[in-house]
Design an enzyme around this catalytic site. Structure first.
Site, mmCIF file in Angstrom:
data_model
loop_
_atom_site.group_PDB
_atom_site.id
_atom_site.type_symbol
_atom_site.label_atom_id
_atom_site.label_comp_id
_atom_site.label_asym_id
_atom_site.label_seq_id
_atom_site.Cartn_x
_atom_site.Cartn_y
_atom_site.Cartn_z
ATOM 1 C CB THR A 127 1.148 46.750 32.965
ATOM 2 O OG1 THR A 127 0.419 47.300 34.063
ATOM 3 C CG2 THR A 127 2.623 46.670 33.326
ATOM 4 C CE LYS A 150 1.782 47.843 36.885
ATOM 5 N NZ LYS A 150 0.668 47.782 37.787
ATOM 6 C CE LYS A 162 0.728 42.231 30.693
ATOM 7 N NZ LYS A 162 0.474 43.573 31.191
HETATM 8 P P1 NAP Z 1 -8.468 41.438 32.209
HETATM 9 O O1 NAP Z 1 -9.457 41.319 33.302
HETATM 10 O O2 NAP Z 1 -7.937 40.208 31.558
HETATM 11 O O3 NAP Z 1 -9.130 42.398 31.082
HETATM 12 C C1 NAP Z 1 -8.476 42.658 29.861
HETATM 13 C C2 NAP Z 1 -9.376 43.540 28.999
HETATM 14 O O4 NAP Z 1 -8.680 43.854 27.790
HETATM 15 C C3 NAP Z 1 -10.680 42.863 28.592
HETATM 16 O O5 NAP Z 1 -11.705 43.843 28.560
HETATM 17 C C4 NAP Z 1 -10.364 42.374 27.173
HETATM 18 O O6 NAP Z 1 -11.508 42.226 26.357
HETATM 19 C C5 NAP Z 1 -9.512 43.510 26.679
HETATM 20 N N1 NAP Z 1 -8.641 43.142 25.551
HETATM 21 C C6 NAP Z 1 -7.608 42.267 25.573
HETATM 22 N N2 NAP Z 1 -7.021 42.215 24.367
HETATM 23 C C7 NAP Z 1 -7.685 43.074 23.574
HETATM 24 C C8 NAP Z 1 -7.552 43.474 22.224
HETATM 25 N N3 NAP Z 1 -6.594 42.964 21.422
HETATM 26 N N4 NAP Z 1 -8.422 44.388 21.724
HETATM 27 C C9 NAP Z 1 -9.381 44.905 22.508
HETATM 28 N N5 NAP Z 1 -9.564 44.577 23.806
HETATM 29 C C10 NAP Z 1 -8.721 43.670 24.324
HETATM 30 O O7 NAP Z 1 -7.163 42.268 32.669
HETATM 31 P P2 NAP Z 1 -7.051 43.346 33.853
HETATM 32 O O8 NAP Z 1 -6.709 42.658 35.126
HETATM 33 O O9 NAP Z 1 -8.210 44.294 33.791
HETATM 34 O O10 NAP Z 1 -5.697 44.092 33.380
HETATM 35 C C11 NAP Z 1 -5.703 45.026 32.317
HETATM 36 C C12 NAP Z 1 -4.332 45.713 32.287
HETATM 37 O O11 NAP Z 1 -4.102 46.372 33.538
HETATM 38 C C13 NAP Z 1 -3.162 44.739 32.065
HETATM 39 O O12 NAP Z 1 -2.163 45.345 31.269
HETATM 40 C C14 NAP Z 1 -2.661 44.509 33.487
HETATM 41 O O13 NAP Z 1 -1.279 44.128 33.491
HETATM 42 C C15 NAP Z 1 -2.900 45.877 34.124
HETATM 43 N N6 NAP Z 1 -3.080 45.877 35.599
HETATM 44 C C16 NAP Z 1 -3.836 44.919 36.217
HETATM 45 C C17 NAP Z 1 -3.982 44.962 37.622
HETATM 46 C C18 NAP Z 1 -4.816 43.956 38.374
HETATM 47 O O14 NAP Z 1 -4.722 43.902 39.613
HETATM 48 N N7 NAP Z 1 -5.645 43.166 37.699
HETATM 49 C C19 NAP Z 1 -3.379 45.983 38.348
HETATM 50 C C20 NAP Z 1 -2.650 46.954 37.685
HETATM 51 C C21 NAP Z 1 -2.513 46.892 36.296
HETATM 52 P P3 NAP Z 1 -12.502 40.948 26.530
HETATM 53 O O15 NAP Z 1 -13.484 41.358 27.588
HETATM 54 O O16 NAP Z 1 -13.118 40.770 25.205
HETATM 55 O O17 NAP Z 1 -11.646 39.773 26.960
#
Ligand code: NAP
Length: 295
Positions: free
Chosen positions: A93, A168, A236
């Site tokens: 997102t 979104k 965010k």
């Molecule tokens: P998360 O658990 O914090 O995972 C983030 C992932 O991104 C991790 O694998 C992290 O790597 C990687 N990452 C972050 N910065 C990076 C960079 N500069 N280069 C390479 N890899 C990087 O987050 P999440 O909940 O999966 O969410 C991911 C996205 O989906 C976000 O944009 C969020 O807003 C969106 N989203 C989330 C949800 C939800 O319910 N969680 C629902 C819909 C959409 P590391 O493993 O090394 O930390």
């Protein structure tokens, strides 16, 4: 289509597993390499050392990383592979503007780009039932069909690149309102001395029923806020909505109120808690702490 995945977080890991189940997953890459190595061992796919290496072995790459700068860093690395026709699907997102920038970078390197943000939480990611909001060229959306269907239950092409993220952002304003309504109402019901299991059971079958009440209500009333969706990630998203509102000269009251509440939660250390932790602030109102009049 040989498909790679970058970003094996709370969302990305189960989404990548669904690509594996559909027979599409060729390789994975993650900033913390052990997560990629573990999934590679589990599925038999390749663990690439970098997004660039992953691009070299794939025809399509799905990204699901945290925020705007992360998406641009990953797309730069994918573009550096210079793979003709590489189709990049960004499920993170971020702002519509970031999607357009990433699209320009991929096209300059001979690739293609779709913004494909998702909704449905970690449960939707695990079950492959995410709602996916897509922006991009119709031919690219058609080519991405099998990949999107492996991860989603509803796929909607909203318009050109950026339209997925605008959709979104609209969703995230609604999520803020639902979080405000459900946490405040359940804290109120609890303060009335109502049995919360029966309360949730009764409300979810009526006009106030919604996904957040059914999936997060039972845990929040016990003071538990398992992830889920992190407070700082929704904050965010709401800052993205604020910037989009600013561009229209409009201040969004629900967004502003929720950002104040989230900053209070983050100050209290809720970095790894689910957004349902807002229930704690609402409960505190009834015990005389954090009185709403302060806002
Ligand atoms: P998360 O658990 O914090 O995972 C983030 C992932 O991104 C991790 O694998 C992290 O790597 C990687 N990452 C972050 N910065 C990076 C960079 N500069 N280069 C390479 N890899 C990087 O987050 P999440 O909940 O999966 O969410 C991911 C996205 O989906 C976000 O944009 C969020 O807003 C969106 N989203 C989330 C949800 C939800 O319910 N969680 C629902 C819909 C959409 P590391 O493993 O090394 O930390």
């Amino acid at each position: 289509m040989k498909t790679g995945f970058v970003g094996l977080g709370a969302m990305g890991l189960p989404m990548a597993r669904n690509l594996h189940r559909a027979g599409l997953l060729a390789g994975v890459s993650n900033r913390t390499p052990t997560k990629a190595e573990q999934l590679a061992a589990e599925t038999g796919c390749a663990a690439a050392g970098s997004p660039e290496d992953l691009a070299a072995m794939c025809e399509a790459v799905v990204i699901c990383v945290s925020a705007d700068a992360d998406v641009l860093a990953v797309t730069d690395a994918l573009a550096a592979a210079g793979k003709p026709g590489l189709l990049v699907l960004d499920c993170s997102t971020v702002s519509s503007e970031t999607a357009k920038q990433a699209d320009r970078r991929m096209r300059e390197s001979g690739g293609r780009f779709l913004d494909c943000p998702v909704s449905g939480g970690t449960e939707g990611a695990q079950r492959g039932t995410l709602s996916i909001m897509v922006g991009g060229e119709p031919d690219d959306v058609a080519a991405a069909g099998p990949i999107l269907q492996a991860m989603g239950g509803s796929i909607t092409h909203m318009g050109p690149v950026g339209a997925g993220q605008a959709t979104k952002a609209t969703n995230q304003i609604m999520v803020a309102g639902i979080n405000q309504a459900v946490t405040e109402a359940l804290a109120f019901g609890q303060a009335q001395g109502l049995p919360t299991d029966r309360l949730i059971g009764a409300l979810e079958k009526g006009a106030a029923g919604n996904w957040f009440l059914s999936h997060r209500g039972p845990t929040m009333v016990r003071g538990e806020y398992p992830l889920g969706f992190k407070v700082d990630l929704h904050a965010k998203d709401l800052r993205i909505c604020r910037a989009m509102g600013d561009a229209l000269g409009v201040r969004l009251p629900m967004v502003e109120m929720t950002l104040i509440h989230y900053s209070r939660l983050l100050d209290e250390g809720s970095v790894d808690e689910d957004i349902s932790a807002l229930f704690r602030l609402k409960s505190d109102m009834f015990s005389g702490q954090n009185n709403q009049k302060k806002d």
